[in-house]
Design an enzyme around this catalytic site. Structure first.
Site, PDB file in Angstrom:
ATOM      1  N   SER A 102      13.122  20.205 -15.878  1.00 24.64           N
ATOM      2  CA  SER A 102      11.976  21.110 -15.902  1.00 24.64           C
ATOM      3  C   SER A 102      12.409  22.434 -16.525  1.00 24.64           C
ATOM      4  O   SER A 102      13.520  22.910 -16.276  1.00 24.64           O
ATOM      5  CB  SER A 102      11.452  21.346 -14.477  1.00 24.64           C
ATOM      6  N   HIS A 115       0.831  -1.212   0.000  1.00 27.25           N
ATOM      7  CA  HIS A 115       0.000   0.000   0.000  1.00 27.25           C
ATOM      8  C   HIS A 115       0.867   1.265   0.000  1.00 27.25           C
ATOM      9  O   HIS A 115       0.415   2.339   0.409  1.00 27.25           O
ATOM     10  CB  HIS A 115      -0.952   0.027   1.204  1.00 27.25           C
TER      11      HIS A 115
END
Length: 491
Positions: free
Chosen positions: A297, A167
């Site tokens: 970026s 999880h």
């Protein structure tokens, strides 16, 4: 005024070129090898090879076809007169007849026997199967190289403890190599399915307009054995062991969905790998390669976005969604055939192969250049290991005479306090607190000895070694001639 016309036409052509759509699969992602397989040259050259195979087989079975006619066809097998075919198709509105007539212009002696007794599906369908067979081989070669890259990675890091996650929450330890075996196992399942489909590929053969072979019965004076032999000869000449025993006008479209399903499955496995690396990249534990001049970026100069794995996930999603299309097409084949599959299949089959090819190019690149950061992995292990060790500590303390219920409650309280410290950015002091409590009767040195990460990885190392030896190496050995296949990224 007349002199200006050429300039006007040139400007118009330049504008058309500027505004012409470019397929990213071709321009950015797929390899030249895969692009060539689904190129017009390859397609129509294969049509001509089929017409040659048909004529040769018919000659061998006694039809009045001369070697001179066949030699003429062979001489023009590769020099496709595209422009003539294009002009003829404008009038006929039929691509196969356009190429029959264009081929006939180049081969005047053979013109009367080109496409003799055949229907359009003879060249269209058989070519689709031939091209898919070649494309599957390209996919298999790249798949084997990914498996080999991950095998080497798994062996190298088979004993490096790392925090397991369920999880995406910290769980028991595993090893970096053991986790890689999860990725390999998925790909081995895909390879097995690919091998099965590949080994069971059949060509359509020469079945006539509705699959009854009626036209060939006419040509061979109702000699069924010769008609059956014709089918077998064509299959052999085109590199296949058999043909579909029953067809309508087309081969069963379920073949498309079965082959595309293999591509979907590989994409599914690749997506899992890419997602895992993106998560590990966020943790700074394992990263994809990042080149010296690469920009993460346009705004944030410090960023190291996992763009390769993001591309893998994007292309995988495209392949997986594309895989729905063939099921609808196969289920929608009216009786002996309907033509609404034609435009669809022209797009879906090549583009699904091109997309998966592009994806595997990236997968090879990433899997051969994964960057592991041991210190980060070790820190994350040490941050969580004290919590995992508490059960072993409890058992050791009880053996020394401690009260199990009382000690359990103390550990519970200390664990909550330590967790809260971590959330505040402070260190995990759980072990120190336990060592300082006389009720546990354990020294700090004793507890630290219990905290060795290797004590918490179970059979991870053995599992990696056994899995590689029993399952991976046999496949690598079987396809060792493919090892070393390079994948070049265009962007």
């Amino acid at each position: 005024m007349c002199r200006a016309f050429p300039a006007i036409f040139l400007i118009r052509e330049v504008r058309l070129l500027i505004y012409k759509y470019e397929n990213p699969l071709i321009e950015r992602y797929a390899s030249e090898e895969m692009i060539k397989i689904f190129s017009p040259q390859k397609k129509f050259e294969t049509w001509r090879k089929l017409w040659i195979a048909l004529a040769e087989a018919q000659k061998e079975l006694g039809l009045p076809i001369s070697q001179e006619q066949i030699d003429e066809m062979i001489a023009h097998q590769s020099d496709i007169n595209f422009e003539e075919a294009k002009e003829i198709e404008k009038d006929t509105r039929h691509d196969v007849m356009a190429h029959v007539l264009a081929y006939g212009k180049q081969c005047p002696k053979a013109k009367p026997i080109i496409h003799l007794g055949a229907t359009s599906a003879f060249v269209g369908d058989n070519t689709d199967i031939i091209l898919m067979k070649e494309a599957l081989l390209v996919i298999k070669k790249k798949l084997i190289n990914v498996i080999n890259n991950l095998k080497n990675f798994a062996l190298k890091y088979k004993d490096m403890p790392t925090l397991g996650f369920t999880h995406f929450q910290p769980a028991q330890l595993t090893t970096v190599g053991k986790r890689a075996c999860l990725w390999i196992q998925d790909l081995l399942m895909d390879l097995t399915e690919l091998e099965f489909q590949e080994s069971n590929l059949k060509i359509r053969g020469a079945k006539g307009t509705t699959g009854t072979q009626a036209s060939f019965m006419q040509l061979f004076d109702n000699d069924e054995e010769k008609v059956k032999k014709l089918d077998q000869l064509i299959a052999a000449k085109m590199g296949f062991q058999s043909t579909f025993p029953i067809t309508g006008q087309t081969y069963p479209r379920k073949l498309d969905s079965r082959i595309i399903q293999v591509l979907q499955s590989i994409a599914e496995s690749a997506h899992k790998f890419a997602s895992d690396i993106r998560l590990l990249s966020h943790l700074r534990e394992i990263e994809e390669p990042f080149e010296e001049k690469q920009i993460g970026s346009s705004a944030m100069a410090y960023k190291r976005n996992p763009m390769r794995c993001e591309r893998m996930a994007a292309l995988a999603r495209y392949v997986i969604i594309n895989g729905l299309n063939p099921y609808i097409t196969a289920g929608n084949q009216w009786l002996e055939r309907t033509l609404d599959d034609s435009a669809n299949r022209r797009i879906i089959i090549p583009e699904t192969f091109l997309a998966l090819d592009g994806l595997l190019n990236v997968y090879i690149n990433v899997s051969s250049n994964l960057v592991v950061n041991p210190k980060v992995i070790e820190k994350h292990v040490q941050d969580e290991l004290p919590f995992m060790a508490t059960e072993n500590i409890l058992m050791r303390a009880v053996k020394k005479g401690g009260d199990r219920q009382e000690l359990h409650e103390i550990i519970r309280k200390y664990s909550i306090e330590a967790a809260n410290r971590i959330k505040k950015g402070e260190s995990n002091n759980l072990i120190q607190k336990i060592a300082e409590n006389d009720k546990f009767k354990l020294t700090l040195e004793e507890i630290k000895e219990m905290l060795q990460p290797k004590n918490f990885i179970g059979r991870s190392v053995s599992q990696v070694e056994e899995f590689i030896e029993e399952y991976v190496n046999p496949k690598i050995e079987k396809y060792k001639k493919f090892i070393g296949e390079k994948a070049y990224l265009k962007v």
